[in-house]
Design a protein around this motif. Structure first.
Motif, PDB file in Angstrom:
ATOM      1  N   ILE A   1      -6.453  -1.950  -1.773  1.00  0.00           N
ATOM      2  CA  ILE A   1      -5.700  -2.951  -1.006  1.00  0.00           C
ATOM      3  C   ILE A   1      -5.889  -2.715   0.490  1.00  0.00           C
ATOM      4  O   ILE A   1      -6.126  -3.646   1.258  1.00  0.00           O
ATOM      5  CB  ILE A   1      -4.201  -2.896  -1.368  1.00  0.00           C
ATOM      6  CG1 ILE A   1      -3.994  -3.184  -2.852  1.00  0.00           C
ATOM      7  CG2 ILE A   1      -3.415  -3.901  -0.525  1.00  0.00           C
ATOM      8  CD1 ILE A   1      -2.568  -2.972  -3.326  1.00  0.00           C
ATOM      9  N   GLY A   2      -5.795  -1.457   0.907  1.00  0.00           N
ATOM     10  CA  GLY A   2      -5.967  -1.135   2.320  1.00  0.00           C
ATOM     11  C   GLY A   2      -7.374  -1.441   2.816  1.00  0.00           C
ATOM     12  O   GLY A   2      -7.557  -1.926   3.935  1.00  0.00           O
ATOM     13  N   LEU A   3      -8.382  -1.178   1.974  1.00  0.00           N
ATOM     14  CA  LEU A   3      -9.763  -1.453   2.363  1.00  0.00           C
ATOM     15  C   LEU A   3     -10.008  -2.951   2.462  1.00  0.00           C
ATOM     16  O   LEU A   3     -10.716  -3.418   3.369  1.00  0.00           O
ATOM     17  CB  LEU A   3     -10.715  -0.828   1.330  1.00  0.00           C
ATOM     18  CG  LEU A   3     -12.192  -0.768   1.713  1.00  0.00           C
ATOM     19  CD1 LEU A   3     -12.382   0.012   3.003  1.00  0.00           C
ATOM     20  CD2 LEU A   3     -13.007  -0.138   0.579  1.00  0.00           C
TER      21      LEU A   3
ATOM     22  N   VAL B   1       0.842  -1.202   0.000  1.00  0.00           N
ATOM     23  CA  VAL B   1       0.000   0.000   0.000  1.00  0.00           C
ATOM     24  C   VAL B   1       0.876   1.250   0.000  1.00  0.00           C
ATOM     25  O   VAL B   1       0.634   2.196  -0.760  1.00  0.00           O
ATOM     26  CB  VAL B   1      -0.929   0.004   1.227  1.00  0.00           C
ATOM     27  CG1 VAL B   1      -1.634   1.349   1.369  1.00  0.00           C
ATOM     28  CG2 VAL B   1      -1.966  -1.105   1.119  1.00  0.00           C
ATOM     29  N   TYR B   2       1.899   1.250   0.836  1.00  0.00           N
ATOM     30  CA  TYR B   2       2.803   2.396   0.933  1.00  0.00           C
ATOM     31  C   TYR B   2       3.516   2.665  -0.400  1.00  0.00           C
ATOM     32  O   TYR B   2       3.581   3.810  -0.865  1.00  0.00           O
ATOM     33  CB  TYR B   2       3.819   2.141   2.042  1.00  0.00           C
ATOM     34  CG  TYR B   2       4.899   3.188   2.159  1.00  0.00           C
ATOM     35  CD1 TYR B   2       4.653   4.406   2.781  1.00  0.00           C
ATOM     36  CD2 TYR B   2       6.171   2.958   1.637  1.00  0.00           C
ATOM     37  CE1 TYR B   2       5.641   5.372   2.891  1.00  0.00           C
ATOM     38  CE2 TYR B   2       7.169   3.911   1.740  1.00  0.00           C
ATOM     39  CZ  TYR B   2       6.896   5.119   2.376  1.00  0.00           C
ATOM     40  OH  TYR B   2       7.884   6.072   2.468  1.00  0.00           O
ATOM     41  N   LYS B   3       4.019   1.608  -1.004  1.00  0.00           N
ATOM     42  CA  LYS B   3       4.771   1.777  -2.246  1.00  0.00           C
ATOM     43  C   LYS B   3       3.872   2.203  -3.404  1.00  0.00           C
ATOM     44  O   LYS B   3       4.239   3.069  -4.202  1.00  0.00           O
ATOM     45  CB  LYS B   3       5.491   0.473  -2.596  1.00  0.00           C
ATOM     46  CG  LYS B   3       6.624   0.127  -1.638  1.00  0.00           C
ATOM     47  CD  LYS B   3       7.238  -1.217  -1.954  1.00  0.00           C
ATOM     48  CE  LYS B   3       8.347  -1.574  -0.979  1.00  0.00           C
ATOM     49  NZ  LYS B   3       8.920  -2.912  -1.241  1.00  0.00           N
ATOM     50  N   GLN B   4       2.688   1.592  -3.502  1.00  0.00           N
ATOM     51  CA  GLN B   4       1.780   1.914  -4.605  1.00  0.00           C
ATOM     52  C   GLN B   4       1.183   3.306  -4.453  1.00  0.00           C
ATOM     53  O   GLN B   4       0.952   3.994  -5.454  1.00  0.00           O
ATOM     54  CB  GLN B   4       0.647   0.875  -4.675  1.00  0.00           C
ATOM     55  CG  GLN B   4       1.079  -0.510  -5.102  1.00  0.00           C
ATOM     56  CD  GLN B   4       1.511  -0.549  -6.558  1.00  0.00           C
ATOM     57  OE1 GLN B   4       1.038   0.198  -7.402  1.00  0.00           O
ATOM     58  NE2 GLN B   4       2.437  -1.452  -6.855  1.00  0.00           N
ATOM     59  N   GLY B   5       0.949   3.715  -3.214  1.00  0.00           N
ATOM     60  CA  GLY B   5       0.262   4.985  -3.011  1.00  0.00           C
ATOM     61  C   GLY B   5       1.156   6.187  -2.805  1.00  0.00           C
ATOM     62  O   GLY B   5       0.713   7.321  -3.012  1.00  0.00           O
ATOM     63  N   LEU B   6       2.425   5.973  -2.396  1.00  0.00           N
ATOM     64  CA  LEU B   6       3.260   7.118  -2.049  1.00  0.00           C
ATOM     65  C   LEU B   6       4.600   7.171  -2.770  1.00  0.00           C
ATOM     66  O   LEU B   6       5.039   8.247  -3.173  1.00  0.00           O
ATOM     67  CB  LEU B   6       3.505   7.144  -0.535  1.00  0.00           C
ATOM     68  CG  LEU B   6       2.272   7.405   0.346  1.00  0.00           C
ATOM     69  CD1 LEU B   6       2.650   7.309   1.811  1.00  0.00           C
ATOM     70  CD2 LEU B   6       1.683   8.769   0.048  1.00  0.00           C
ATOM     71  N   THR B   7       5.264   6.055  -2.941  1.00  0.00           N
ATOM     72  CA  THR B   7       6.642   6.086  -3.464  1.00  0.00           C
ATOM     73  C   THR B   7       6.769   5.681  -4.922  1.00  0.00           C
ATOM     74  O   THR B   7       7.852   5.762  -5.479  1.00  0.00           O
ATOM     75  CB  THR B   7       7.553   5.170  -2.616  1.00  0.00           C
ATOM     76  OG1 THR B   7       7.106   3.807  -2.720  1.00  0.00           O
ATOM     77  CG2 THR B   7       7.523   5.583  -1.157  1.00  0.00           C
ATOM     78  N   ALA B   8       5.690   5.207  -5.539  1.00  0.00           N
ATOM     79  CA  ALA B   8       5.759   4.803  -6.944  1.00  0.00           C
ATOM     80  C   ALA B   8       5.974   6.020  -7.833  1.00  0.00           C
ATOM     81  O   ALA B   8       5.619   7.148  -7.472  1.00  0.00           O
ATOM     82  CB  ALA B   8       4.478   4.080  -7.353  1.00  0.00           C
TER      83      ALA B   8
END
Length: 290
Positions: free
Chosen positions: A262-264, A244-251
């Motif tokens: 994914i988080g939901l 979730v972190y990589k797909q939503g913030l660092t990609a």
């Protein structure tokens, strides 16, 4: 008095309920320029994309392995520590051990991983120094994927067992001393008193904490995983939270809708687990959250 009640409710409303408004972007192709309401509704598109992804089974497996491992090992150790401290005859010894085991709780995750990296360093680490001194070869523990769950779980237990034991120590202090006195008169030894008095006395506390732990079963800390993660152990360290972190913030091109889906999904699984574990606990033990 009213202010003391209003502030916690306001906090929960603002930081827990209001953000639920944004959960709908999991069902949309969210674009910042269009906003949440202006983005196109796509239904279960992002959920299906996650289920069809080659990473799906890997992150589910890793998350479950680390979570169940943490639960199975992390639940009994604080209980054993609390009972052992409760049985200790010397108050000074009891306080010293409790302080030593409680102190690591205040170490930040970054410092903890730094200590772990230094301790396990293949060149200068204490563990490898001992291995080499005994005639063995240095081992790069942090790069061995299969070692990741063990390092993650046991470092977490070392850090949290003293803190987790506090509530069990409190529960043990609430047991009527006359029960132990009667058991001693009847000839019961220490182990029998632990088994027939201490454990039944704290059983409701154990069950409640177990139910609450089940609600966070799929929530593996992404900060600690990211700090321990490297290119050689990703196969065993990639979990739902880090994805979730990589797909939503660092990609390079963040996909907010995909990461929200994914988080939901993760939150829905946790909710179902809480309901199931609570129902099972209520049926077999009579203790439950509701």
């Amino acid at each position: 008095m009213i202010t003391m009640i209003v502030i916690p409710f306001a906090y929960i409303f603002v930081f827990c309920y209001v953000p639920m408004y944004g959960a709908q972007i999991a069902f949309k192709d969210y674009k910042a320029a269009d906003g949440i309401w202006g983005s196109q509704w796509v239904g279960l598109k992002h959920f299906i994309a996650f289920f069809d992804s080659y990473l799906f089974w890997r992150v589910i497996r890793n998350t479950l392995v680390i979570s169940f491992y943490s639960l199975l090992v992390g639940t009994p150790i604080p209980i054993i520590l609390a009972i052992a401290l409760n049985c200790a005859g010397s108050a000074k010894f009891r306080k010293t051990v409790q302080l030593v085991t409680y102190a690591p709780h205040f170490i930040s995750t970054v410092v903890l991983i730094g200590m772990l990296t230094q301790l396990l360093s293949p060149k200068y680490g204490l563990i490898n120094t001992i291995i080499v001194a005994c005639g063995g070869k240095a081992i790069d523990f942090m790069s061995r994927g299969r070692m990741f769950p063990h390092l993650y779980v046991w470092s977490g237990i070392w850090q949290s067992m003293g803190y987790s034991a506090i509530i069990y120590i409190s529960a043990l202090s609430g047991i009527d001393p006359s029960l132990h006195e009667a058991a001693i008169v009847d000839g019961a030894g220490r182990l029998k008193r632990i088994w027939h008095i201490d454990l039944p006395g704290i059983a409701p506390t154990i069950i409640i904490l177990l139910i609450m732990s089940a609600g966070n079963l799929m929530n593996v800390s992404y900060e600690k995983v990211l700090l321990m993660q490297n290119s050689t152990n990703t196969e065993y360290s990639e979990v739902i939270a880090t994805l979730v972190y990589k797909q939503g913030l660092t990609a390079s091109f963040p996909n907010y809708s995909y990461s929200s889906a994914i988080g939901l999904f993760n939150s829905a699984i946790n909710f179902i687990l809480v309901i199931l574990v609570n129902a099972v606990a209520k049926k077999f033990s009579g203790s439950s959250l509701w």
